[in-house]
Every structure is written in structure tokens, then in C-alpha cells.
Scaffold this motif. Structure first.
Motif, PDB file in Angstrom:
ATOM      1  N   LYS A  34       5.781   0.557 -10.625  1.00 48.37           N
ATOM      2  CA  LYS A  34       5.017   1.827 -11.197  1.00 48.37           C
ATOM      3  C   LYS A  34       3.581   1.703 -10.970  1.00 48.37           C
ATOM      4  N   ARG A  35       2.790   0.878 -10.993  1.00 50.20           N
ATOM      5  CA  ARG A  35       1.302   0.768 -11.251  1.00 50.20           C
ATOM      6  C   ARG A  35       0.987   0.354  -9.652  1.00 50.20           C
ATOM      7  N   ASP A  36       1.578   0.028  -8.947  1.00 50.10           N
ATOM      8  CA  ASP A  36       1.548   0.023  -7.419  1.00 50.10           C
ATOM      9  C   ASP A  36       1.571   1.145  -6.604  1.00 50.10           C
ATOM     10  N   ILE A  37       0.340   1.827  -6.671  1.00 46.13           N
ATOM     11  CA  ILE A  37       0.296   2.968  -5.961  1.00 46.13           C
ATOM     12  C   ILE A  37      -0.387   3.075  -4.697  1.00 46.13           C
ATOM     13  N   SER A  38      -0.970   2.110  -4.392  1.00 50.69           N
ATOM     14  CA  SER A  38      -1.822   2.073  -2.838  1.00 50.69           C
ATOM     15  C   SER A  38      -0.689   1.511  -1.935  1.00 50.69           C
ATOM     16  N   LEU A  39       0.390   2.282  -1.593  1.00 51.62           N
ATOM     17  CA  LEU A  39       1.399   1.941  -0.956  1.00 51.62           C
ATOM     18  C   LEU A  39       1.472   2.501   0.577  1.00 51.62           C
ATOM     19  N   LEU A  40       0.709   3.463   0.882  1.00 52.82           N
ATOM     20  CA  LEU A  40       0.560   3.991   2.224  1.00 52.82           C
ATOM     21  C   LEU A  40      -0.005   3.289   3.081  1.00 52.82           C
ATOM     22  N   LYS A  41      -0.877   2.168   2.771  1.00 48.11           N
ATOM     23  CA  LYS A  41      -1.414   1.285   3.599  1.00 48.11           C
ATOM     24  C   LYS A  41      -0.355   0.228   4.375  1.00 48.11           C
ATOM     25  N   GLN A  42       0.671   0.156   3.569  1.00 51.10           N
ATOM     26  CA  GLN A  42       1.935  -0.580   4.071  1.00 51.10           C
ATOM     27  C   GLN A  42       2.448   0.000   5.494  1.00 51.10           C
ATOM     28  N   VAL A  43       2.233   1.231   5.633  1.00 55.26           N
ATOM     29  CA  VAL A  43       2.938   1.676   6.814  1.00 55.26           C
ATOM     30  C   VAL A  43       2.398   1.255   8.022  1.00 55.26           C
ATOM     31  N   ASP A  44       3.200   0.945   9.194  1.00 50.69           N
ATOM     32  CA  ASP A  44       2.817   0.395  10.249  1.00 50.69           C
ATOM     33  C   ASP A  44       2.433   1.521  11.278  1.00 50.69           C
ATOM     34  N   LEU A  45       1.223   1.904  11.592  1.00 50.76           N
ATOM     35  CA  LEU A  45       0.834   2.965  12.429  1.00 50.76           C
ATOM     36  C   LEU A  45       1.265   2.643  13.748  1.00 50.76           C
ATOM     37  N   THR A  46       1.708   1.404  14.245  1.00 49.05           N
ATOM     38  CA  THR A  46       2.107   1.411  15.501  1.00 49.05           C
ATOM     39  C   THR A  46       3.561   1.517  15.624  1.00 49.05           C
ATOM     40  N   GLN A  47       4.273   1.685  14.464  1.00 50.33           N
ATOM     41  CA  GLN A  47       5.821   2.037  14.561  1.00 50.33           C
ATOM     42  C   GLN A  47       6.283   3.275  13.937  1.00 50.33           C
ATOM     43  N   ALA A  48       5.074   3.966  12.955  1.00 51.67           N
ATOM     44  CA  ALA A  48       5.548   5.085  12.499  1.00 51.67           C
ATOM     45  C   ALA A  48       5.717   6.344  13.075  1.00 51.67           C
ATOM     46  N   THR A  49       6.534   7.096  13.130  1.00 53.18           N
ATOM     47  CA  THR A  49       6.907   8.333  13.898  1.00 53.18           C
ATOM     48  C   THR A  49       6.860   9.515  12.938  1.00 53.18           C
ATOM     49  N   SER A  50       6.953   9.347  11.710  1.00 47.88           N
ATOM     50  CA  SER A  50       6.771  10.204  10.390  1.00 47.88           C
ATOM     51  C   SER A  50       7.035   9.552   9.361  1.00 47.88           C
ATOM     52  N   VAL A  51       6.426  10.233   8.298  1.00 48.93           N
ATOM     53  CA  VAL A  51       6.250   9.714   7.032  1.00 48.93           C
ATOM     54  C   VAL A  51       6.247  10.631   5.808  1.00 48.93           C
ATOM     55  N   THR A  52       7.191  10.188   4.784  1.00 48.23           N
ATOM     56  CA  THR A  52       7.420  11.006   3.503  1.00 48.23           C
ATOM     57  C   THR A  52       6.859  10.472   2.446  1.00 48.23           C
ATOM     58  N   VAL A  53       5.766  10.922   1.590  1.00 48.26           N
ATOM     59  CA  VAL A  53       5.079  10.145   0.495  1.00 48.26           C
ATOM     60  C   VAL A  53       5.551  11.043  -0.900  1.00 48.26           C
ATOM     61  N   LEU A  54       5.699  10.309  -1.798  1.00 46.53           N
ATOM     62  CA  LEU A  54       6.202  10.780  -3.130  1.00 46.53           C
ATOM     63  C   LEU A  54       5.585  10.086  -4.428  1.00 46.53           C
ATOM     64  N   ASP A  55       5.047  10.958  -4.973  1.00 44.50           N
ATOM     65  CA  ASP A  55       4.602  10.750  -6.488  1.00 44.50           C
ATOM     66  C   ASP A  55       3.614   9.407  -6.393  1.00 44.50           C
ATOM     67  N   ILE A  56       2.688   9.424  -5.629  1.00 45.19           N
ATOM     68  CA  ILE A  56       1.663   8.466  -5.444  1.00 45.19           C
ATOM     69  C   ILE A  56       0.184   9.297  -5.201  1.00 45.19           C
ATOM     70  N   SER A  57      -0.786   9.019  -5.795  1.00 39.74           N
ATOM     71  CA  SER A  57      -2.245   9.933  -5.749  1.00 39.74           C
ATOM     72  C   SER A  57      -2.482   9.841  -4.472  1.00 39.74           C
ATOM     73  N   MET A  58      -2.700  10.945  -3.869  1.00 40.45           N
ATOM     74  CA  MET A  58      -3.460  11.378  -2.672  1.00 40.45           C
ATOM     75  C   MET A  58      -4.753  10.642  -2.723  1.00 40.45           C
ATOM     76  N   GLU A  59      -5.415  10.909  -3.788  1.00 44.04           N
ATOM     77  CA  GLU A  59      -6.816  10.495  -3.832  1.00 44.04           C
ATOM     78  C   GLU A  59      -6.779   8.984  -3.695  1.00 44.04           C
ATOM     79  N   LYS A  60      -5.888   8.288  -4.299  1.00 49.56           N
ATOM     80  CA  LYS A  60      -5.744   6.467  -4.040  1.00 49.56           C
ATOM     81  C   LYS A  60      -5.482   6.301  -2.877  1.00 49.56           C
ATOM     82  N   ASN A  61      -4.914   7.094  -1.968  1.00 51.97           N
ATOM     83  CA  ASN A  61      -4.395   6.682  -0.611  1.00 51.97           C
ATOM     84  C   ASN A  61      -5.043   7.486   0.602  1.00 51.97           C
ATOM     85  N   ILE A  62      -5.978   7.902   0.441  1.00 52.42           N
ATOM     86  CA  ILE A  62      -6.624   8.704   1.381  1.00 52.42           C
ATOM     87  C   ILE A  62      -7.026   8.110   2.641  1.00 52.42           C
ATOM     88  N   ASP A  63      -7.699   6.714   2.316  1.00 50.38           N
ATOM     89  CA  ASP A  63      -8.191   5.840   3.552  1.00 50.38           C
ATOM     90  C   ASP A  63      -6.866   5.763   4.354  1.00 50.38           C
TER      91      ASP A  63
END
Length: 318
Positions: A34-63
Motif C-alpha cells: 500500500k505504501r509503495d506509491i512511487s509506481l509510475l517510474k516502473q513503466v518502461d517508456l520504450t515499451q508503453a503505448t498507453s497507461v492507466t493509473v489508479l489510486d496513487i498520488s499524482m503529486e508523488k508521481n509527477i516526475d
């Protein structure tokens, strides 16, 4: 490649469950405790074609969010935590509502026009939105027995999300989501005595019995602080124990400290249920703090700041 990025608690899991029951999609799952919220950085930019993000703070994942948008990768972002400034991009579909009376699963429920409302109600109970969940259940004419079962299911799934790592959990959140994906409705779980509902129920009851003997560090009319030992069971109940204390004393703020291996503390804070604001304001005063108005936390509070934290918490709600 599509990525589904979601919090490993009841709200994150059941928000994705509703979406994928309505819109099946092959995806790569990214989640954690639950406390692992910096999850978006695990998305592979070279592979991703689309992303759905649920229930993690945008403020903590903006980078991690901005590079996705810069690469013109479509992102659907649904959440109820602190968002910070939402980027202006035609590639971002943001459904963000930080009201203390909503959770991500309820936002998804609205998006899907109530198609899988039983899962959304269970998630609301899991996020300790008791009044909101009961209001939805009453409006939909649910029986008291089914309402109680949904409440327990939400609590158990939420309980499963807490831990220092996924090794502490009974089910990895991704595996739990995959198990639940076979059920359009949670009702079959309640009739099968071998289901994960009953497995988690037994584990929850065992851990909460231990938590009832927690050390009390501070207890006044408006605020209570309890402390749990450094153990897997403690980490599993840290959040749901805080919810339980809040439900017992709805006019009090509560904090649950769980000792970490380095002598710091993981802190779970619950604003008074009758005054659901300020938990995030308290926690963001400390380096690893964050959350939302009704419920927030600090991932690693140094032992030297324990008294300061209790003072800040007490003064805020006095």
C-alpha cells in the motif's frame, strides 16, 4: 504495451477490477504494498503505448508522468489523493477528486455508471469511508447481511496490502487482483468457505487480536497514539488497526506507529471521522509523509522526531 499501475490496497485493486471487468485488456501490472506509491517510474517508456493509473498520488508521481505525456503516450489517471498541479496535456485524461468522501473505486463506479457497484462499495469500506459506503448500500437496497459482508471484504483486502514488502502479505496485490478478476460479483466469495475471503478473515482476526494489546504512547481527549512492534503481523495491521481505532472513537485523531528495522517508525494517521481533514497536512510536515485529508502517513519517521510528531498531531486537532 498497455500498463495498469495501481495501489495494492482495496481501493486500487477493486478500481482496476471494475475497469477490466468492463473493458478487458491485456496489460502489464505494476503494483506493490500500500505504501509503495512511487509506481509510475516502473513503466518502461520504450515499451508503453498507453497507461492507466489508479489510486496513487499524482503529486508523488509527477516526475514519471511528465515524460509519458512528452512522448505522447495516452494516460488515464484516476485518483483521490493530493494531485499538485495537473499537467495540461491532450494525452492526459485525469479524473481526480480529493474530497474526503470519495475513493478511486467510487470514481470508477461513476465512470462505469454503477456497472459493478458491489465491488465499489467494498472498496469504499476498505478505505474506511463507512458513511459513504453505507449510504450507497442503502440507496441500492442491499440487505444488511450483504452490506456487512462487503464491509468485511473491503477491510480484509485492504489489510492484505500493508507490509514492509510484498513478502509480508498473504497475497501479492497483483495475484489477488488476478484471482478476483474471475468474479463479476463478490457474492460467490461469501458462499465458498474455501475462498480467499475466509482465508483473509482468519488471518485478519489473528493479527488484530495481537494489535489489541498495542502499547499506548499518548492518549488525550482529541488524540491517541499507539505503537506496534517490528513484526510482519504489525506491518499487516498498521492501517486497518488505525481504521478500527477511528471507528471506535470518531471524535479523535489516531496515529499508529510501527517500528522499522532501522529504529525509525512507519506511521499511519487517521483524522477524526467526524472531522475528516488535516491528516495529510500533519504528515507532509515530515520528509517521507503524504496521503489525503482523512488518512495519511509517514514511511520512515526517525526516532528522534517521535515526540515532535505527536506534538504536531495533538496541536493540529486540539
Amino acid at each position: 504495451m498497455h500498463y495498469d499501475v495501481f495501489n495494492g490496497d482495496a481501493d486500487g485493486i477493486l478500481a482496476l477490477l471494475q475497469l477490466r471487468l468492463a473493458e478487458p485488456k491485456t496489460s502489464t501490472l505494476i503494483t506493490g504494498v500500500k505504501r509503495d506509491i512511487s509506481l509510475l517510474k516502473q513503466v518502461d517508456l520504450t515499451q508503453a503505448t498507453s497507461v492507466t493509473v489508479l489510486d496513487i498520488s499524482m503529486e508523488k508521481n509527477i516526475d514519471a508522468l511528465q515524460p509519458l505525456l512528452d512522448k505522447q503516450i495516452p494516460v488515464v489517471y484516476i485518483d483521490h489523493h493530493r494531485s499538485g498541479d495537473i499537467p495540461a496535456s491532450s494525452f492526459l485524461n485525469a479524473m481526480v477528486n480529493t474530497s474526503p468522501e470519495v475513493c478511486t473505486s467510487l470514481l470508477v463506479n461513476d465512470h462505469l455508471k454503477g456497472k459493478f457497484y458491489l465491488w465499489a462499495i467494498a472498496a469504499a469500506f476498505g478505505d474506511n469511508l463507512q458513511a459513504t459506503a453505507h449510504r450507497h448500500a442503502k440507496k441500492l437496497g442491499l440487505s444488511s447481511q450483504l452490506t456487512q459482508q462487503l464491509e468485511q471484504l473491503g477491510v480484509y483486502i485492504n489489510y492484505n496490502g500493508y507490509g514492509r514488502s510484498t513478502d509480508d502479505l498473504h497475497f501479492h496485490p497483483a495475484k489477488l487482483y488476478e484471482k478476483l478478476l474471475g468474479f463479476e460479483s463478490p457474492e460467490p466469495l461469501f458462499s465458498d468457505k474455501d475462498s480467499l475471503y475466509y482465508q483473509l478473515q482468519q488471518a485478519y482476526n489473528d493479527d488484530m487480536a495481537k494489535a489489541s494489546r498495542a502499547e499506548v504512547l499518548f492518549d488525550v481527549e482529541h488524540c491517541k497514539v499507539a505503537c506496534l512492534e517490528d513484526a510482519a503481523w504489525s506491518r499487516r495491521v498498521s492501517g486497518v488497526f488505525g481504521n478500527d481505532l477511528a471507528n471506535q472513537s470518531p471524535d479523535k485523531a489516531h496515529a499508529v506507529f510501527t517500528k522499522n528495522i532501522d529504529d525509525s517508525y512507519t506511521v499511519s494517521v487517521r483524522a477524526p471521522l467526524n472531522n475528516k481533514q488535516g491528516a495529510d497536512e500533519v504528515c507532509i510536515q515530515f520528509p517521507t509523509g503524504g496521503g489525503r485529508a482523512g488518512a495519511a502517513g509517514v514511511n520512515a519517521l526517525p526516532e528522534s522526531q517521535v515526540e515532535q510528531f505527536i506534538q504536531v498531531l495533538s496541536e493540529y486537532y486540539k
